[in-house]
Scaffold this motif. Structure first.
Motif, PDB file in Angstrom:
ATOM      1  N   GLY A   1       0.876  -1.218  -0.045  1.00  0.00           N
ATOM      2  CA  GLY A   1      -0.085   0.168   0.005  1.00  0.00           C
ATOM      3  C   GLY A   1       0.720   1.298  -0.031  1.00  0.00           C
ATOM      4  O   GLY A   1       0.510   2.452  -0.822  1.00  0.00           O
ATOM      5  N   GLN A   2       1.963   1.209   0.682  1.00  0.00           N
ATOM      6  CA  GLN A   2       2.739   2.429   0.705  1.00  0.00           C
ATOM      7  C   GLN A   2       3.551   2.565  -0.531  1.00  0.00           C
ATOM      8  O   GLN A   2       3.589   3.541  -1.224  1.00  0.00           O
ATOM      9  CB  GLN A   2       3.997   2.182   1.666  1.00  0.00           C
ATOM     10  CG  GLN A   2       3.699   2.335   3.214  1.00  0.00           C
ATOM     11  CD  GLN A   2       4.691   2.381   4.057  1.00  0.00           C
ATOM     12  OE1 GLN A   2       5.575   3.167   4.098  1.00  0.00           O
ATOM     13  NE2 GLN A   2       4.899   1.194   4.892  1.00  0.00           N
ATOM     14  N   GLY A   3       3.865   1.679  -1.204  1.00  0.00           N
ATOM     15  CA  GLY A   3       4.414   1.531  -2.618  1.00  0.00           C
ATOM     16  C   GLY A   3       3.439   2.303  -3.741  1.00  0.00           C
ATOM     17  O   GLY A   3       3.701   2.945  -4.646  1.00  0.00           O
ATOM     18  N   LEU A   4       2.120   1.710  -3.591  1.00  0.00           N
ATOM     19  CA  LEU A   4       1.390   2.060  -4.854  1.00  0.00           C
ATOM     20  C   LEU A   4       0.845   3.443  -4.126  1.00  0.00           C
ATOM     21  O   LEU A   4       0.713   4.242  -5.132  1.00  0.00           O
ATOM     22  CB  LEU A   4      -0.051   1.510  -4.589  1.00  0.00           C
ATOM     23  CG  LEU A   4      -1.123   1.418  -5.551  1.00  0.00           C
ATOM     24  CD1 LEU A   4      -0.105   1.104  -6.846  1.00  0.00           C
ATOM     25  CD2 LEU A   4      -2.286   0.558  -5.359  1.00  0.00           C
ATOM     26  N   ALA A   5       0.804   4.032  -2.926  1.00  0.00           N
ATOM     27  CA  ALA A   5       0.441   5.276  -2.772  1.00  0.00           C
ATOM     28  C   ALA A   5       1.687   6.300  -3.025  1.00  0.00           C
ATOM     29  O   ALA A   5       1.437   7.358  -3.627  1.00  0.00           O
ATOM     30  CB  ALA A   5       0.190   5.528  -1.238  1.00  0.00           C
ATOM     31  N   TYR A   6       2.744   5.551  -2.725  1.00  0.00           N
ATOM     32  CA  TYR A   6       4.079   6.586  -3.117  1.00  0.00           C
ATOM     33  C   TYR A   6       4.055   6.834  -5.006  1.00  0.00           C
ATOM     34  O   TYR A   6       4.159   8.008  -5.227  1.00  0.00           O
ATOM     35  CB  TYR A   6       5.362   6.005  -2.870  1.00  0.00           C
ATOM     36  CG  TYR A   6       6.574   6.830  -3.361  1.00  0.00           C
ATOM     37  CD1 TYR A   6       7.225   7.709  -2.622  1.00  0.00           C
ATOM     38  CD2 TYR A   6       7.290   6.505  -4.590  1.00  0.00           C
ATOM     39  CE1 TYR A   6       8.301   8.423  -2.814  1.00  0.00           C
ATOM     40  CE2 TYR A   6       8.465   7.161  -5.028  1.00  0.00           C
ATOM     41  CZ  TYR A   6       9.005   8.132  -3.980  1.00  0.00           C
ATOM     42  OH  TYR A   6      10.040   8.836  -4.644  1.00  0.00           O
ATOM     43  N   ALA A   7       3.558   5.696  -5.758  1.00  0.00           N
ATOM     44  CA  ALA A   7       3.766   5.859  -6.879  1.00  0.00           C
ATOM     45  C   ALA A   7       2.502   6.454  -7.618  1.00  0.00           C
ATOM     46  O   ALA A   7       2.782   7.250  -8.428  1.00  0.00           O
ATOM     47  CB  ALA A   7       3.660   4.292  -7.541  1.00  0.00           C
ATOM     48  N   GLY A   8       1.391   6.591  -6.859  1.00  0.00           N
ATOM     49  CA  GLY A   8       0.384   6.997  -7.227  1.00  0.00           C
ATOM     50  C   GLY A   8       0.386   8.685  -6.935  1.00  0.00           C
ATOM     51  O   GLY A   8      -0.049   9.418  -7.684  1.00  0.00           O
ATOM     52  N   GLN A   9       0.978   9.011  -5.948  1.00  0.00           N
ATOM     53  CA  GLN A   9       1.187  10.472  -5.622  1.00  0.00           C
ATOM     54  C   GLN A   9       2.496  10.904  -6.710  1.00  0.00           C
ATOM     55  O   GLN A   9       1.849  12.182  -7.028  1.00  0.00           O
ATOM     56  CB  GLN A   9       2.066  10.698  -4.240  1.00  0.00           C
ATOM     57  CG  GLN A   9       2.101  11.958  -3.805  1.00  0.00           C
ATOM     58  CD  GLN A   9       2.767  12.098  -2.365  1.00  0.00           C
ATOM     59  OE1 GLN A   9       3.936  11.656  -2.190  1.00  0.00           O
ATOM     60  NE2 GLN A   9       2.069  12.541  -1.238  1.00  0.00           N
ATOM     61  N   GLN A  10       3.362  10.276  -7.072  1.00  0.00           N
ATOM     62  CA  GLN A  10       4.302  10.741  -8.225  1.00  0.00           C
ATOM     63  C   GLN A  10       3.560  10.949  -9.483  1.00  0.00           C
ATOM     64  O   GLN A  10       3.631  11.815 -10.141  1.00  0.00           O
ATOM     65  CB  GLN A  10       5.355   9.731  -8.304  1.00  0.00           C
ATOM     66  CG  GLN A  10       6.102   9.590  -6.964  1.00  0.00           C
ATOM     67  CD  GLN A  10       6.866  10.808  -6.481  1.00  0.00           C
ATOM     68  OE1 GLN A  10       7.558  11.363  -7.269  1.00  0.00           O
ATOM     69  NE2 GLN A  10       6.707  11.103  -5.306  1.00  0.00           N
ATOM     70  N   GLN A  11       2.521   9.905  -9.985  1.00  0.00           N
ATOM     71  CA  GLN A  11       1.910  10.068 -11.007  1.00  0.00           C
ATOM     72  C   GLN A  11       0.593  10.815 -10.898  1.00  0.00           C
ATOM     73  O   GLN A  11      -0.159  11.282 -12.028  1.00  0.00           O
ATOM     74  CB  GLN A  11       1.562   8.652 -11.413  1.00  0.00           C
ATOM     75  CG  GLN A  11       0.894   8.411 -12.941  1.00  0.00           C
ATOM     76  CD  GLN A  11       1.942   9.060 -13.876  1.00  0.00           C
ATOM     77  OE1 GLN A  11       3.418   8.429 -13.799  1.00  0.00           O
ATOM     78  NE2 GLN A  11       1.682   9.685 -14.828  1.00  0.00           N
ATOM     79  N   GLY A  12      -0.040  11.154  -9.914  1.00  0.00           N
ATOM     80  CA  GLY A  12      -1.379  11.863  -9.923  1.00  0.00           C
ATOM     81  C   GLY A  12      -2.438  11.144  -9.676  1.00  0.00           C
ATOM     82  O   GLY A  12      -3.503  11.359 -10.039  1.00  0.00           O
ATOM     83  N   SER A  13      -2.280   9.757  -9.329  1.00  0.00           N
ATOM     84  CA  SER A  13      -3.470   8.834  -9.115  1.00  0.00           C
ATOM     85  C   SER A  13      -3.943   8.886  -7.676  1.00  0.00           C
ATOM     86  O   SER A  13      -3.100   8.852  -6.721  1.00  0.00           O
ATOM     87  CB  SER A  13      -2.827   7.407  -9.758  1.00  0.00           C
ATOM     88  OG  SER A  13      -2.475   7.530 -11.208  1.00  0.00           O
ATOM     89  N   GLN A  14      -5.409   8.707  -7.813  1.00  0.00           N
ATOM     90  CA  GLN A  14      -5.832   8.622  -6.229  1.00  0.00           C
ATOM     91  C   GLN A  14      -5.756   7.317  -5.825  1.00  0.00           C
ATOM     92  O   GLN A  14      -6.187   6.086  -6.742  1.00  0.00           O
ATOM     93  CB  GLN A  14      -7.285   9.275  -6.324  1.00  0.00           C
ATOM     94  CG  GLN A  14      -7.996   9.019  -5.010  1.00  0.00           C
ATOM     95  CD  GLN A  14      -9.463   9.120  -5.291  1.00  0.00           C
ATOM     96  OE1 GLN A  14      -9.671  10.255  -5.704  1.00  0.00           O
ATOM     97  NE2 GLN A  14     -10.227   8.641  -4.364  1.00  0.00           N
ATOM     98  N   VAL A  15      -5.367   6.844  -4.669  1.00  0.00           N
ATOM     99  CA  VAL A  15      -5.257   5.479  -4.291  1.00  0.00           C
ATOM    100  C   VAL A  15      -6.164   5.117  -3.086  1.00  0.00           C
ATOM    101  O   VAL A  15      -5.974   5.943  -2.066  1.00  0.00           O
ATOM    102  CB  VAL A  15      -3.597   5.088  -3.853  1.00  0.00           C
ATOM    103  CG1 VAL A  15      -3.410   3.811  -3.337  1.00  0.00           C
ATOM    104  CG2 VAL A  15      -2.862   5.174  -5.310  1.00  0.00           C
ATOM    105  N   THR A  16      -6.576   4.129  -3.062  1.00  0.00           N
ATOM    106  CA  THR A  16      -7.378   3.669  -1.721  1.00  0.00           C
ATOM    107  C   THR A  16      -6.855   2.348  -1.274  1.00  0.00           C
ATOM    108  O   THR A  16      -6.773   1.540  -2.159  1.00  0.00           O
ATOM    109  CB  THR A  16      -8.933   3.611  -2.238  1.00  0.00           C
ATOM    110  OG1 THR A  16      -9.386   5.013  -2.439  1.00  0.00           O
ATOM    111  CG2 THR A  16      -9.740   3.191  -0.725  1.00  0.00           C
ATOM    112  N   VAL A  17      -6.296   2.453   0.061  1.00  0.00           N
ATOM    113  CA  VAL A  17      -5.867   0.889   0.465  1.00  0.00           C
ATOM    114  C   VAL A  17      -6.872   0.268   1.364  1.00  0.00           C
ATOM    115  O   VAL A  17      -7.052   1.008   2.531  1.00  0.00           O
ATOM    116  CB  VAL A  17      -4.551   1.349   0.955  1.00  0.00           C
ATOM    117  CG1 VAL A  17      -3.638  -0.119   1.422  1.00  0.00           C
ATOM    118  CG2 VAL A  17      -3.396   1.908   0.054  1.00  0.00           C
ATOM    119  N   PHE A  18      -6.899  -0.934   1.337  1.00  0.00           N
ATOM    120  CA  PHE A  18      -7.789  -1.649   2.241  1.00  0.00           C
ATOM    121  C   PHE A  18      -6.791  -2.354   3.165  1.00  0.00           C
ATOM    122  O   PHE A  18      -5.756  -2.945   2.655  1.00  0.00           O
ATOM    123  CB  PHE A  18      -8.880  -2.451   1.728  1.00  0.00           C
ATOM    124  CG  PHE A  18     -10.120  -1.880   1.296  1.00  0.00           C
ATOM    125  CD1 PHE A  18     -11.185  -1.920   1.984  1.00  0.00           C
ATOM    126  CD2 PHE A  18     -10.063  -0.856   0.195  1.00  0.00           C
ATOM    127  CE1 PHE A  18     -12.355  -1.170   1.840  1.00  0.00           C
ATOM    128  CE2 PHE A  18     -11.230  -0.288  -0.310  1.00  0.00           C
ATOM    129  CZ  PHE A  18     -12.473  -0.376   0.488  1.00  0.00           C
TER     130      PHE A  18
END
Length: 327
Positions: A92-109
């Motif tokens: 989840g941290q990895g996807l959040a980090y990459a999403g933040q860099q790319q401008g994608s909204q990330v939801t983690v369960f």
């Protein structure tokens, strides 16, 4: 999933595909996750009775290797504005980090029992965090349902080819080491790290053995691999939350037929001893899942005596309370 043998042509096609994908991933992953230290410590080698190359994956903004796969996935899916995943914390941290860099909204369960340090860091990286269920697999079920309801892209660790290829860049870097490796010991959770590393070495047709390591209290991936079909567990019981898999990913098990030579189980006691060993002799604080490969050297000393072994130290997200309890 009932195991179906890979034909020779299918094996070669798969190995070629991942060889190409891993090379491409190494060109596009955020450089903060790449070319990590590969070090050996004489004092540690003396304790375990083998020549051990430690691949240190903790010196990055999320303190784990997961940024490799998530960075490459987001690079290849730039059109996806909203991403959903389930995570024990590091993916989840990895996807959040990459999403933040790319401008994608990330939801983690995540599970209600998830590591609070990991949860807070996911939020700091801009992710919306939803706590559902008592363990990772319960959170995964909720994440899938949420993604279906809102038609968002669900990203499953262990299933996505881009995540596996990204994790495989770790194997690419290990294969550049001057001395040939007899064995790579790989912590096994959902399987992306194991399959990425294993497929890279198998594609290059080297004799290095790829051996997975699971927690004895969470043996579902081992049981399923040996049986050739998915065997779900009712519960898991281990301190190694990052590899506490109760419901194996079928696609990961399929790839394990090509990537994996053996699977070993280690106890929580072995894992704790490995964490202490890493702190004492390498000056590194590891989370339990990140020390699983090193734990196998302690649990099976005769199996690896005198050999050249590599293992990734793949996570170091530990709370203050855990540090006090374990060290």
């Amino acid at each position: 999933m009932q195991r179906s043998p890979w034909s020779a042509d299918a094996q070669q096609a798969c190995l070629h595909q991942y060889h190409q994908a891993i090379q491409a991933a190494h060109q596009h992953i955020d450089s903060v996750f790449l070319n990590t230290p590969q070090v050996s410590f004489d004092a540690l080698n003396e304790v375990v009775g083998a020549n051990v190359l430690l691949k240190v994956e903790t010196l990055n903004p999320i303190r784990s290797f997961k940024g490799r796969g998530t960075s490459y996935f987001v690079h290849e899916h730039v059109h996806e504005a909203k991403l959903v995943c389930a995570s024990a914390g590091n993916f989840g941290q990895g996807l959040a980090y990459a999403g933040q860099q790319q401008g994608s909204q990330v939801t983690v369960f995540a599970a209600t029992t998830a590591n609070p340090l990991k949860l807070e860091r996911m939020r700091q990286l801009g992710a919306q965090v939803e706590l559902v269920g008592d363990d990772f697999d319960a959170a995964k079920d909720a994440a899938k349902a949420y993604a279906r309801e809102y038609d968002y892209r669900y990203v499953e660790d262990g299933k996505e080819a881009e995540v596996t290829a990204g994790a495989g860049t770790l194997g690419l870097e290990l294969s550049r080491h001057a001395d040939p490796l007899d064995v790579v010991l790989v912590p096994l959770g959902n399987g992306a790290l194991l399959n990425g590393i294993g497929l890279w070495f198998k594609a290059n047709d080297v004799p290095t053995k790829i051996i997975a390591v699971v927690a004895a209290g969470a043996p579902a991936m081992d049981d399923s691999w040996r049986a050739g079909e998915v065997i779900n567990a009712d519960t898991v019981s281990t301190i190694a939350d990052g590899i506490a898999v109760r419901k194996p990913v079928p696609e990961a098990l399929e790839l394990m037929q090509l990537s994996t030579d053996d699977v070993l189980q280690v106890s929580d006691e072995d894992i704790l001893n490995a964490m202490k060993l890493a702190q004492l002799h390498a000056g590194l604080v590891l989370e339990p899942a990140g020390a699983a490969g090193l734990a196998a050297l302690l649990a099976y000393p005769n199996k690896f005596a005198g050999q050249h072994i590599a293992t990734p130290l793949c996570g170091s997200n530990v709370t203050e309370a855990q540090l006090q309890a374990w060290f």
